[in-house]
Design a protein around this motif. Sequence first.
Motif, PDB file in Angstrom:
ATOM      1  N   PHE A 279       0.788  -1.234   0.196  1.00  0.00           N
ATOM      2  CA  PHE A 279       0.109  -0.148   0.438  1.00  0.00           C
ATOM      3  C   PHE A 279       0.928   1.206  -0.235  1.00  0.00           C
ATOM      4  N   PHE A 280       0.416   1.986  -1.009  1.00  0.00           N
ATOM      5  CA  PHE A 280       1.139   3.597  -1.075  1.00  0.00           C
ATOM      6  C   PHE A 280       0.413   4.490  -0.733  1.00  0.00           C
ATOM      7  N   GLU A 281       0.792   4.571   0.267  1.00  0.00           N
ATOM      8  CA  GLU A 281      -0.116   5.948   1.437  1.00  0.00           C
ATOM      9  C   GLU A 281      -0.459   7.441   1.134  1.00  0.00           C
ATOM     10  N   LEU A 282      -1.632   7.511   0.839  1.00  0.00           N
ATOM     11  CA  LEU A 282      -1.597   9.676   0.525  1.00  0.00           C
ATOM     12  C   LEU A 282      -2.617   9.529   1.706  1.00  0.00           C
ATOM     13  N   LEU A 283      -1.762  10.509   3.361  1.00  0.00           N
ATOM     14  CA  LEU A 283      -2.269  10.319   4.037  1.00  0.00           C
ATOM     15  C   LEU A 283      -2.976  12.096   4.124  1.00  0.00           C
ATOM     16  N   LYS A 313     -10.307  16.334  -2.442  1.00  0.00           N
ATOM     17  CA  LYS A 313     -10.022  16.179  -3.264  1.00  0.00           C
ATOM     18  C   LYS A 313      -8.277  15.765  -3.666  1.00  0.00           C
ATOM     19  N   LEU A 314      -8.161  15.283  -4.161  1.00  0.00           N
ATOM     20  CA  LEU A 314      -6.585  14.991  -4.905  1.00  0.00           C
ATOM     21  C   LEU A 314      -5.897  16.501  -4.574  1.00  0.00           C
ATOM     22  N   SER A 315      -4.697  15.832  -4.085  1.00  0.00           N
ATOM     23  CA  SER A 315      -3.924  17.558  -4.666  1.00  0.00           C
ATOM     24  C   SER A 315      -2.911  17.415  -5.475  1.00  0.00           C
ATOM     25  N   GLU A 316      -2.161  18.058  -5.918  1.00  0.00           N
ATOM     26  CA  GLU A 316      -1.753  18.279  -7.217  1.00  0.00           C
ATOM     27  C   GLU A 316       0.242  17.363  -6.659  1.00  0.00           C
ATOM     28  N   ALA A 317      -0.296  17.421  -5.426  1.00  0.00           N
ATOM     29  CA  ALA A 317       1.409  16.959  -4.832  1.00  0.00           C
ATOM     30  C   ALA A 317       0.766  15.179  -4.232  1.00  0.00           C
ATOM     31  N   GLU A 319      -1.062  13.765  -7.155  1.00  0.00           N
ATOM     32  CA  GLU A 319      -1.094  13.357  -8.491  1.00  0.00           C
ATOM     33  C   GLU A 319       0.215  12.726  -8.739  1.00  0.00           C
ATOM     34  N   THR A 320       0.971  14.172  -8.301  1.00  0.00           N
ATOM     35  CA  THR A 320       2.478  13.727  -8.977  1.00  0.00           C
ATOM     36  C   THR A 320       3.294  12.559  -8.686  1.00  0.00           C
ATOM     37  N   TYR A 321       2.578  12.036  -7.046  1.00  0.00           N
ATOM     38  CA  TYR A 321       2.639  10.902  -6.611  1.00  0.00           C
ATOM     39  C   TYR A 321       2.930   9.505  -7.164  1.00  0.00           C
ATOM     40  N   VAL A 322       1.428   9.777  -7.229  1.00  0.00           N
ATOM     41  CA  VAL A 322       1.021   8.946  -7.990  1.00  0.00           C
ATOM     42  C   VAL A 322       1.194   8.149  -9.414  1.00  0.00           C
ATOM     43  N   LEU A 323       1.708   9.892 -10.173  1.00  0.00           N
ATOM     44  CA  LEU A 323       2.357   9.521 -11.932  1.00  0.00           C
ATOM     45  C   LEU A 323       3.974   8.733 -11.299  1.00  0.00           C
ATOM     46  N   ASN A 324       4.644   9.411 -10.242  1.00  0.00           N
ATOM     47  CA  ASN A 324       5.774   8.806 -10.279  1.00  0.00           C
ATOM     48  C   ASN A 324       5.625   7.214  -9.959  1.00  0.00           C
ATOM     49  N   LEU A 325       4.761   7.328  -9.084  1.00  0.00           N
ATOM     50  CA  LEU A 325       4.635   5.379  -8.653  1.00  0.00           C
ATOM     51  C   LEU A 325       4.265   4.228 -10.350  1.00  0.00           C
ATOM     52  N   VAL A 326       3.378   5.486 -10.470  1.00  0.00           N
ATOM     53  CA  VAL A 326       3.502   4.151 -12.256  1.00  0.00           C
ATOM     54  C   VAL A 326       4.668   4.232 -13.066  1.00  0.00           C
ATOM     55  N   LYS A 327       5.653   6.157 -13.529  1.00  0.00           N
ATOM     56  CA  LYS A 327       6.329   5.983 -13.854  1.00  0.00           C
ATOM     57  C   LYS A 327       7.171   4.674 -13.422  1.00  0.00           C
ATOM     58  N   ASP A 328       8.176   4.447 -12.191  1.00  0.00           N
ATOM     59  CA  ASP A 328       9.363   4.319 -11.297  1.00  0.00           C
ATOM     60  C   ASP A 328       8.611   1.825 -11.714  1.00  0.00           C
ATOM     61  N   GLY A 329       7.283   2.143 -11.680  1.00  0.00           N
ATOM     62  CA  GLY A 329       6.818   0.779 -11.727  1.00  0.00           C
ATOM     63  C   GLY A 329       7.423   0.092 -12.733  1.00  0.00           C
ATOM     64  N   TYR A 339     -14.618   5.513  -6.470  1.00  0.00           N
ATOM     65  CA  TYR A 339     -16.109   5.421  -5.587  1.00  0.00           C
ATOM     66  C   TYR A 339     -16.990   7.118  -5.329  1.00  0.00           C
ATOM     67  N   ASN A 340     -15.820   7.250  -6.367  1.00  0.00           N
ATOM     68  CA  ASN A 340     -16.427   9.353  -6.592  1.00  0.00           C
ATOM     69  C   ASN A 340     -16.306  10.062  -4.751  1.00  0.00           C
ATOM     70  N   LYS A 341     -15.487   9.580  -4.446  1.00  0.00           N
ATOM     71  CA  LYS A 341     -14.414  10.223  -3.372  1.00  0.00           C
ATOM     72  C   LYS A 341     -14.025  10.868  -3.201  1.00  0.00           C
ATOM     73  N   GLY A 342     -12.968  11.195  -4.198  1.00  0.00           N
ATOM     74  CA  GLY A 342     -12.659  12.007  -3.619  1.00  0.00           C
ATOM     75  C   GLY A 342     -10.637  11.855  -4.825  1.00  0.00           C
ATOM     76  N   MET A 343     -10.098  10.613  -5.080  1.00  0.00           N
ATOM     77  CA  MET A 343      -9.347   9.777  -5.140  1.00  0.00           C
ATOM     78  C   MET A 343      -9.079  10.451  -6.343  1.00  0.00           C
ATOM     79  N   ILE A 344     -10.423  10.097  -7.663  1.00  0.00           N
ATOM     80  CA  ILE A 344     -10.200  10.352  -9.020  1.00  0.00           C
ATOM     81  C   ILE A 344     -10.215  11.534  -9.480  1.00  0.00           C
ATOM     82  N   SER A 345      -9.382  12.411 -10.238  1.00  0.00           N
ATOM     83  CA  SER A 345      -9.673  13.335 -10.490  1.00  0.00           C
ATOM     84  C   SER A 345      -9.147  13.283 -12.353  1.00  0.00           C
TER      85      SER A 345
END
Length: 495
Positions: A279-283, A313-317, A319-329, A339-345
Amino acid sequence: MIYNKENIQDLRDIIVTEQKNRKKVIWTNGCFDIMHPGHMRNFEACKEVADIVIVGLNGDASPYWKTKPGRPINNENFRAKMLTELKNVDFVYIFDDETPEKPVDFLKPDAILKGGDYILESKRDRIKKNGSILDLTNVYREIIAEGSEKYAHEKGYLEEGIVCASNGGSVYIVPIVSGYSTTNIVEKMDTTKMRQSKILVVGDVMLDRFDYGDVRRLNPESPNPLLNVTKEEFRLGGSANVAANILGLDEACDLVGMTGRDLHRDIFIRLCKEKSVRFFELLTNTPTITKQRFIENTYKQQLLRVDYEASVKLSEADETYVLNLVKDGNYEIIIISDYNKGMISEKLIKELKKSNIKILVDAKPKNVEFFRDVYLVKPNFKEFCQMIGNDIENTDEEIEKYGKAFAKEMNTNLVITRGNKGASIFTKDLEYFHIETKAKEAFDVTGAGDTFIATIGWALVGGYNLFDAVKLGNKASGIVIGKTGTEIIKKEELF
């Protein structure tokens, strides 16, 4: 003792008392994710020049971690507890900023100490040396006098050094202990094993709580059943249930999502570890989404559900974290569990589509426009009706008419789950198939959609074509609805 911004005044009061008693207080800070001898040397050095040692700890929400996918390895509570057990550490302060100028300014220690090569080349000849400890106090007083902006971009500059020296404090540096660094230790780990996941789940993580009990009478305070709770269970829910299902099928899986600073988060993290979910956590500062269900024991019927949540709402920081995770994986599949709770933008999905990785989407209708051109969209029948804005009949003819139009318009493969009528597939090439389901009593539909899309992702990674992957997904969801609560599919149940 462990402190944070909520009780920082208490720590300040302790410092004032110690200073009145002629005790010297020193601050040092770091992430301390994996402890090593270099850290131990820093704490020893603190005790050599001061009486009371405060260790500032980068919290889990600190921007420091945004460029370090997979970190911290240990959460802030674990790291803080480890620090408090050390003989040379008196207090721990958890801070969420990237650097500690604010707490240093508020707490006003007599000195700060940093481990590393924080030496300004232009001032190297002004440094005093006391054994292995370098005294930069005069250096920072000179910088203040000359104007700190002149040196702010020079390598080795410490803003907290300016803050401490401005308050009349001292600034010390301890050179790095050769051969030890957390980064190097992490790099020496078995990165092949750590990065073997071919599937990344991105979405709204939740904790599912189930309270089981007996109903023997009505509530005397209102005309409702009175449940005497005899057992409680916690399970991974939301997008975390998708990840748990993939693990149940013996496929490694990574998960990224948002949690809050609360007890539900601690339970969620424990369950991830028990299920081997990486799990990669966004606190965040909102509650960890929790769904509490009250279930009667005899017939296993749900009496009530209580939700704990607050959209964010997912912060810009982040979003960058998730994109880096994909890039490095090394992912072959990304599953979006929205589930429309804010994680997906919209911005996040737009950037993820550029990765050319197959994206499978299980989304709430509100965000459907985000998902044009993805590999697959999987709504249930009710959600599909909402997506097209039309309450159609659940017949093959109606499904075919609107399903083909949707797949063409959205340029995506479409899978519609239709309850006891099975599932329908519409490909980008406008082929379509209907898959029947074996009649089975729906005991509990909780999490069935998660199982469906998880199985499709697992099957595609395993080399199955889309048609066969959907058949397996249909079979898997049919199995889990015969179970109680948020249950996962097992590989041996499919074959």
